[in-house]
Every structure is written in C-alpha cells, then in structure tokens.
Design a protein around this motif. Structure first.
Motif, PDB file in Angstrom:
ATOM      1  N   ILE A  61       0.921  -1.351   0.172  1.00  0.00           N
ATOM      2  CA  ILE A  61      -0.009   0.000  -0.040  1.00  0.00           C
ATOM      3  C   ILE A  61       0.932   1.234  -0.122  1.00  0.00           C
ATOM      4  O   ILE A  61       0.770   2.158  -0.625  1.00  0.00           O
ATOM      5  CB  ILE A  61      -1.002  -0.077   1.232  1.00  0.00           C
ATOM      6  N   LYS A  62       1.779   1.221   0.811  1.00  0.00           N
ATOM      7  CA  LYS A  62       2.871   2.428   0.844  1.00  0.00           C
ATOM      8  C   LYS A  62       3.503   2.658  -0.457  1.00  0.00           C
ATOM      9  O   LYS A  62       3.550   3.868  -1.027  1.00  0.00           O
ATOM     10  CB  LYS A  62       3.884   2.337   1.949  1.00  0.00           C
ATOM     11  N   ALA A  63       3.829   1.299  -0.947  1.00  0.00           N
ATOM     12  CA  ALA A  63       4.504   1.520  -2.478  1.00  0.00           C
ATOM     13  C   ALA A  63       3.570   2.160  -3.562  1.00  0.00           C
ATOM     14  O   ALA A  63       3.933   2.886  -4.128  1.00  0.00           O
ATOM     15  CB  ALA A  63       5.121   0.214  -2.882  1.00  0.00           C
ATOM     16  N   LEU A  64       2.478   1.851  -3.333  1.00  0.00           N
ATOM     17  CA  LEU A  64       1.385   2.310  -4.423  1.00  0.00           C
ATOM     18  C   LEU A  64       0.994   3.842  -3.850  1.00  0.00           C
ATOM     19  O   LEU A  64       1.121   4.496  -5.165  1.00  0.00           O
ATOM     20  CB  LEU A  64       0.161   1.519  -4.377  1.00  0.00           C
ATOM     21  N   ASP A  65       1.304   4.119  -2.884  1.00  0.00           N
ATOM     22  CA  ASP A  65       1.160   5.597  -2.487  1.00  0.00           C
ATOM     23  C   ASP A  65       2.203   6.343  -3.161  1.00  0.00           C
ATOM     24  O   ASP A  65       1.970   7.441  -3.652  1.00  0.00           O
ATOM     25  CB  ASP A  65       1.036   5.888  -1.114  1.00  0.00           C
ATOM     26  N   ASP A  66       3.404   5.817  -2.843  1.00  0.00           N
ATOM     27  CA  ASP A  66       4.423   6.510  -3.417  1.00  0.00           C
ATOM     28  C   ASP A  66       4.345   6.497  -4.901  1.00  0.00           C
ATOM     29  O   ASP A  66       5.130   7.443  -5.708  1.00  0.00           O
ATOM     30  CB  ASP A  66       5.883   5.851  -2.936  1.00  0.00           C
ATOM     31  N   VAL A  67       4.065   5.501  -5.603  1.00  0.00           N
ATOM     32  CA  VAL A  67       4.005   5.430  -7.161  1.00  0.00           C
ATOM     33  C   VAL A  67       2.865   6.538  -7.597  1.00  0.00           C
ATOM     34  O   VAL A  67       3.302   7.318  -8.487  1.00  0.00           O
ATOM     35  CB  VAL A  67       3.643   4.260  -7.512  1.00  0.00           C
ATOM     36  N   GLU A  68       1.945   6.800  -6.915  1.00  0.00           N
ATOM     37  CA  GLU A  68       1.057   7.986  -7.254  1.00  0.00           C
ATOM     38  C   GLU A  68       1.704   9.126  -7.212  1.00  0.00           C
ATOM     39  O   GLU A  68       1.279  10.001  -7.979  1.00  0.00           O
ATOM     40  CB  GLU A  68      -0.334   7.557  -6.536  1.00  0.00           C
ATOM     41  N   LYS A  69       2.344   9.463  -6.015  1.00  0.00           N
ATOM     42  CA  LYS A  69       2.996  10.658  -5.761  1.00  0.00           C
ATOM     43  C   LYS A  69       4.038  11.159  -6.716  1.00  0.00           C
ATOM     44  O   LYS A  69       4.022  12.052  -7.272  1.00  0.00           O
ATOM     45  CB  LYS A  69       3.556  10.598  -4.362  1.00  0.00           C
ATOM     46  N   LEU A  70       4.644   9.861  -7.064  1.00  0.00           N
ATOM     47  CA  LEU A  70       5.814  10.082  -8.127  1.00  0.00           C
ATOM     48  C   LEU A  70       5.205  10.498  -9.507  1.00  0.00           C
ATOM     49  O   LEU A  70       5.801  11.281 -10.563  1.00  0.00           O
ATOM     50  CB  LEU A  70       6.807   8.936  -8.264  1.00  0.00           C
ATOM     51  N   GLU A  71       3.908   9.709  -9.969  1.00  0.00           N
ATOM     52  CA  GLU A  71       3.397   9.909 -11.059  1.00  0.00           C
ATOM     53  C   GLU A  71       2.956  11.511 -11.181  1.00  0.00           C
ATOM     54  O   GLU A  71       2.749  12.035 -12.465  1.00  0.00           O
ATOM     55  CB  GLU A  71       1.992   9.011 -11.116  1.00  0.00           C
ATOM     56  N   ARG A  73       4.267  14.076  -9.679  1.00  0.00           N
ATOM     57  CA  ARG A  73       5.554  14.867  -9.812  1.00  0.00           C
ATOM     58  C   ARG A  73       5.811  15.024 -11.236  1.00  0.00           C
ATOM     59  O   ARG A  73       6.374  15.780 -11.854  1.00  0.00           O
ATOM     60  CB  ARG A  73       6.600  14.252  -8.871  1.00  0.00           C
ATOM     61  N   LEU A  74       5.807  13.789 -11.895  1.00  0.00           N
ATOM     62  CA  LEU A  74       6.177  13.645 -13.334  1.00  0.00           C
ATOM     63  C   LEU A  74       5.235  14.188 -14.317  1.00  0.00           C
ATOM     64  O   LEU A  74       5.798  14.889 -15.071  1.00  0.00           O
ATOM     65  CB  LEU A  74       6.185  12.121 -13.544  1.00  0.00           C
ATOM     66  N   ALA A  75       4.137  14.002 -13.801  1.00  0.00           N
ATOM     67  CA  ALA A  75       3.243  14.871 -14.657  1.00  0.00           C
ATOM     68  C   ALA A  75       3.509  16.329 -14.726  1.00  0.00           C
ATOM     69  O   ALA A  75       3.374  17.183 -15.501  1.00  0.00           O
ATOM     70  CB  ALA A  75       1.799  14.417 -14.347  1.00  0.00           C
ATOM     71  N   ALA A  76       3.689  16.726 -13.500  1.00  0.00           N
ATOM     72  CA  ALA A  76       3.897  18.226 -13.460  1.00  0.00           C
ATOM     73  C   ALA A  76       5.091  18.807 -13.840  1.00  0.00           C
ATOM     74  O   ALA A  76       5.290  19.848 -14.548  1.00  0.00           O
ATOM     75  CB  ALA A  76       3.943  18.663 -11.655  1.00  0.00           C
ATOM     76  N   LEU A  77       6.157  17.859 -13.759  1.00  0.00           N
ATOM     77  CA  LEU A  77       7.421  18.303 -14.586  1.00  0.00           C
ATOM     78  C   LEU A  77       7.288  18.263 -16.062  1.00  0.00           C
ATOM     79  O   LEU A  77       7.922  19.197 -16.759  1.00  0.00           O
ATOM     80  CB  LEU A  77       8.586  17.252 -14.338  1.00  0.00           C
ATOM     81  N   GLU A  78       6.677  17.305 -16.777  1.00  0.00           N
ATOM     82  CA  GLU A  78       6.408  17.221 -18.027  1.00  0.00           C
ATOM     83  C   GLU A  78       5.468  18.228 -18.612  1.00  0.00           C
ATOM     84  O   GLU A  78       5.785  18.857 -19.473  1.00  0.00           O
ATOM     85  CB  GLU A  78       5.469  15.765 -18.483  1.00  0.00           C
ATOM     86  N   LYS A  79       4.712  18.642 -17.762  1.00  0.00           N
ATOM     87  CA  LYS A  79       3.749  19.861 -18.095  1.00  0.00           C
ATOM     88  C   LYS A  79       4.955  21.269 -17.975  1.00  0.00           C
ATOM     89  O   LYS A  79       4.829  22.053 -18.959  1.00  0.00           O
ATOM     90  CB  LYS A  79       2.763  20.194 -16.973  1.00  0.00           C
ATOM     91  N   ARG A  80       5.510  21.447 -16.921  1.00  0.00           N
ATOM     92  CA  ARG A  80       6.809  22.508 -17.110  1.00  0.00           C
ATOM     93  C   ARG A  80       7.568  22.513 -18.439  1.00  0.00           C
ATOM     94  O   ARG A  80       7.985  23.634 -18.781  1.00  0.00           O
ATOM     95  CB  ARG A  80       7.348  22.405 -15.884  1.00  0.00           C
ATOM     96  N   LEU A  81       7.892  21.255 -18.506  1.00  0.00           N
ATOM     97  CA  LEU A  81       8.824  21.171 -19.938  1.00  0.00           C
ATOM     98  C   LEU A  81       8.239  21.513 -20.929  1.00  0.00           C
ATOM     99  O   LEU A  81       8.732  22.102 -21.826  1.00  0.00           O
ATOM    100  CB  LEU A  81       9.364  19.789 -19.729  1.00  0.00           C
TER     101      LEU A  81
END
Length: 94
Positions: A61-71, A73-81
């Motif tokens: 469950i913790k790993a899935l939560d971390d994956v969601e947070k990373l996703e 962050r990645l979406a925000a970075l891709e948008k900024r890029l």
C-alpha cells in the motif's frame, strides 16, 4: 467360587474405567498424529503467517502511494517542460 453382584459390578466398573482411559489415550495419539500431518502439509505449502501477510500488504500500500505521488510529480514536470518548449518555440521562429 461365585462372586457377589456388587463385586461383579465393581469389576465391570473398573473394566469400563480402564477402557475409557485407553480410549482417551488413543484419542490423544490420533490428535497428535493428525496435527503433525497437518503441520507437515502446511509447511510444504509455503504458507505465510497473518502477521507476515499484513506487513507485506502494508508495504505494498505504501509503495502504491509512493508511485501515485511520483506519477503526479512526473506529470507536473512534463507539463513544465512542455510549457518551456512552447515559450522557446516562438523565439526560435523569430
């Protein structure tokens, strides 16, 4: 030699008590053998304890939560890029 009825009943009661004791011993032996067989069967199945299962479940469950947070962050970075590329693109054309 004839035995009195009371003596016969006493002997019969003693015989039944002994038989009950033997039955109890046999019952314990069967239960012990059954438990040993079940434990052997369970160990061959590579089962885990409830505590181990709950621990791994919490980790998943913790790993899935971390994956969601990373996703996120990645979406925000891709948008900024993408926004930076859009700003740079008109300058390149000028």
């Amino acid at each position: 030699m004839s035995q009195s009825p009371n003596r016969m009943f006493d002997e019969f009661a003693k015989l039944m008590t002994d038989a009950a004791g033997v039955a109890q011993g046999a019952k314990r032996e069967v239960e012990t053998a059954f438990r040993a067989q079940i434990e052997r069967f369970m160990s061959d199945m590579d089962l885990v304890s409830r505590d181990e299962f709950d621990t791994v479940k919490d980790m998943a469950i913790k790993a899935l939560d971390d994956v969601e947070k990373l996703e996120e962050r990645l979406a925000a970075l891709e948008k900024r890029l993408a926004d930076q590329d859009e700003k740079a693109a008109p300058e390149d054309k000028a």
